[in-house]
Design an enzyme around this catalytic site. Structure first.
Site, short mmCIF file in Angstrom:
data_model
loop_
_atom_site.label_atom_id
_atom_site.label_comp_id
_atom_site.label_asym_id
_atom_site.label_seq_id
_atom_site.Cartn_x
_atom_site.Cartn_y
_atom_site.Cartn_z
N GLU A 1 0.82 -1.27 -0.03
CA GLU A 1 -0.05 -0.06 0.01
C GLU A 1 0.75 1.42 0.11
OE1 GLU A 1 -3.86 -2.08 2.02
OE2 GLU A 1 -2.72 -0.69 3.24
N CYS B 1 3.73 8.27 1.60
CA CYS B 1 3.96 7.24 2.67
C CYS B 1 4.44 6.00 1.55
CB CYS B 1 3.07 7.16 3.68
SG CYS B 1 3.45 5.73 4.64
N CYS C 1 6.78 -7.70 6.38
CA CYS C 1 7.88 -7.12 7.27
C CYS C 1 8.52 -8.32 8.11
CB CYS C 1 7.74 -5.76 8.23
SG CYS C 1 9.28 -5.43 8.97
N CYS D 1 7.13 -6.31 14.80
CA CYS D 1 6.79 -5.69 16.06
C CYS D 1 5.40 -5.95 16.36
CB CYS D 1 6.87 -4.26 15.66
SG CYS D 1 8.59 -3.69 15.19
N CYS E 1 2.22 -3.70 15.33
CA CYS E 1 2.17 -3.33 13.69
C CYS E 1 1.37 -4.54 12.88
CB CYS E 1 3.34 -3.18 13.50
SG CYS E 1 3.54 -2.76 11.72
N CYS F 1 -1.10 4.87 10.17
CA CYS F 1 -0.09 4.25 10.50
C CYS F 1 -0.31 2.91 11.07
CB CYS F 1 0.90 5.18 11.49
SG CYS F 1 1.44 6.80 11.18
N1 SAH Z 1 9.61 -0.37 9.59
C1 SAH Z 1 9.65 1.18 9.63
C2 SAH Z 1 8.91 1.90 8.74
C3 SAH Z 1 7.36 1.66 8.78
S1 SAH Z 1 6.17 1.88 10.05
C4 SAH Z 1 9.66 1.57 10.86
O1 SAH Z 1 9.23 0.61 12.04
O2 SAH Z 1 9.71 2.57 11.34
C5 SAH Z 1 5.75 3.60 10.37
C6 SAH Z 1 5.46 3.95 11.66
O3 SAH Z 1 4.20 3.52 12.16
C7 SAH Z 1 6.51 3.23 12.56
O4 SAH Z 1 7.02 3.98 13.65
C8 SAH Z 1 5.71 2.29 13.35
O5 SAH Z 1 6.27 1.70 14.26
C9 SAH Z 1 4.27 2.75 13.42
N2 SAH Z 1 3.27 1.77 13.69
C10 SAH Z 1 3.27 0.45 13.40
N3 SAH Z 1 2.30 0.03 13.78
C11 SAH Z 1 1.25 0.98 14.12
C12 SAH Z 1 0.11 1.06 14.67
N4 SAH Z 1 -0.82 0.13 14.77
N5 SAH Z 1 -0.59 2.35 15.02
C13 SAH Z 1 0.45 3.20 15.05
N6 SAH Z 1 1.59 3.42 14.48
C14 SAH Z 1 2.18 2.24 14.28
FE1 SF4 Z 2 8.28 -3.79 10.27
FE2 SF4 Z 2 5.93 -2.78 11.36
FE3 SF4 Z 2 8.20 -3.05 12.98
FE4 SF4 Z 2 8.20 -1.23 11.21
S1 SF4 Z 2 6.87 -1.34 12.64
S2 SF4 Z 2 9.82 -2.68 11.41
S3 SF4 Z 2 6.95 -2.42 9.39
S4 SF4 Z 2 6.82 -4.80 11.90
#
Ligand code: SAH
Ligand code: SF4
Length: 359
Positions: free
Chosen positions: A90, A103, A110, A114, A117, A337
């Site tokens: 996306e 974005c 990934c 995390c 996420c 996000c």
């Molecule tokens: N992988 C990279 C970039 C993609 S995520 C990273 O982790 O930085 C972009 C941002 O959205 C990151 O700070 C991530 O931690 C945050 N994010 C992920 N899941 C989220 C959620 N469910 N609600 C709010 N922010 C989230």
């Molecule tokens: Fe990967 Fe999501 Fe963690 Fe970013 S926040 S490193 S996209 S798992």
């Protein structure tokens, strides 16, 4: 066929030399592709006919396909981009008063898992190619057109879509080069941001290869909690991450790192977490971006209460930090996000992290 969307200027220059064309023509072709959005060599009317014919036989300009487009009431646009084999990523456009931000995704899924996420929950399929990364900007520019003054609508790019950009390093750097190149998009380094969960060695490589603005997904103020929320912390703990941020700032186009901090109810949002965060980041010039957690099915987490977010923000502000709370945009189209899901066939067969985390 060679896809010319896979090349930055040095790559295209080398390719032209290989096929017996004048290397300086690469600049002209790059402008046709990225500034005028050309996908057909016949459109490139100021090139010699022999060059156009040579290119038509050997090369193509192919962006990934848009499978679907969603428009939010707040102006946010989300595209579902086909990446083949039943997978999709996306791309999201977020209009604001003073800028338009795209974005961009860097991977199908990934691998870093995390726990809060949605992309991380899906597992990992593969890296995006250069043409698939820069193709998102190419397609979005075409779809959005120009403003009444003839300026491009997209003024900023953030690598904050699906995937961890620094684990797809070479392709991401080539795509960044194209974003920055005056013969392509000509974006300034301060308007292009890479967001990383903290892949320390790759942060140093980025500083050397293509320093752009850096955002670091912190999300926890101590190793015990961060080990759970952002598992890559087990490999590169906070002390190493803070040192890497300081090293990055020696070459960064901005004089601060942006720390992203997702606000998870009862998990990382207390005043004692704020105090730990202040102590942790004392020696790193930084700004904070608090992101209210965006829910997705079965996440096991909840968004912090507005009151908790306000208290947390004020604690950081009182300690002298600049803090913004990210507005949730496009949540009616699941474009906020952490909600980007695309379609990912996991190749890692990871166990799902189901349990919520408290510390
Ligand atoms: N992988 C990279 C970039 C993609 S995520 C990273 O982790 O930085 C972009 C941002 O959205 C990151 O700070 C991530 O931690 C945050 N994010 C992920 N899941 C989220 C959620 N469910 N609600 C709010 N922010 C989230
Ligand atoms: Fe990967 Fe999501 Fe963690 Fe970013 S926040 S490193 S996209 S798992």
């Amino acid at each position: 066929m060679i896809n010319l969307l896979d090349f930055d200027l040095p790559g295209l220059t080398r390719y032209f030399a290989e096929i017996g064309e004048k290397p300086f023509r690469a600049k002209q072709v790059l402008r046709w592709i990225h500034q005028k959005g050309a996908s057909d060599f016949e459109q490139m009317t100021d090139l010699a006919k022999s060059l156009r014919e040579n290119l038509t036989q050997r090369a193509e300009i192919v962006a990934p396909k848009i499978r679907d487009e969603f428009r939010s009431d707040d102006g946010t646009v989300k595209w579902l981009i086909d990446t083949g084999a039943g997978n999709a990523v996306e791309t999201v456009f977020i209009p604001e008063d003073d800028r338009g931000t795209l974005c961009v995704s860097s991977q199908v899924g990934c691998a870093l898992a995390c726990t809060f996420c949605s992309t991380g929950r899906q597992g990992f399929n593969r890296n995006l190619s250069v043409s698939e990364i820069i193709g998102q900007l190419w397609l979005a520019n075409k779809a959005l057109g120009r403003d009444p003054k003839g300026e491009r609508i997209i003024s900023n790019v953030v690598m904050m879509g699906m995937g961890e950009p620094l684990t797809n390093f070479d392709n991401v750097v080539t795509a960044l080069n194209i974003m920055l190149d005056d013969h392509a998009y000509g974006l300034s380094r301060r308007r292009v941001t890479v967001s990383t969960s903290g892949v320390v060695p790759a942060m140093d490589r980025l500083a050397a290869a293509c320093p752009v603005a850096l955002a670091v997904s912190l999300h926890a103020p101590n190793d015990a909690l961060r080990d759970v929320l952002v598992p890559i912390n087990q490999k590169y703990p906070l002390a190493e991450l803070m040192a890497a941020c300081q090293r990055y700032l020696e070459v960064a186009p901005r004089d601060f790192i942006t720390f992203e901090y997702v606000m998870l109810d009862g998990v990382n949002d207390s005043l004692s977490h704020a105090a730990q965060l202040i102590a942790l980041t004392r020696d790193v010039p930084c700004k904070f971006n608090l992101i209210p957690f965006n829910p997705f099915p079965d996440s096991g987490y909840a968004r912090s209460k507005p009151e908790a977010i306000r208290r947390f923000r004020e604690a950081l502000q009182e300690a002298g930090y600049v803090v913004t709370t990210r507005k949730t945009r496009g949540d009616d189209i699941d474009a906020a996000c952490g909600q980007l899901a695309g379609q990912v066939h996991d190749k890692t067969k990871r166990k799902l992290h189901k349990e919520g985390v408290t510390l």
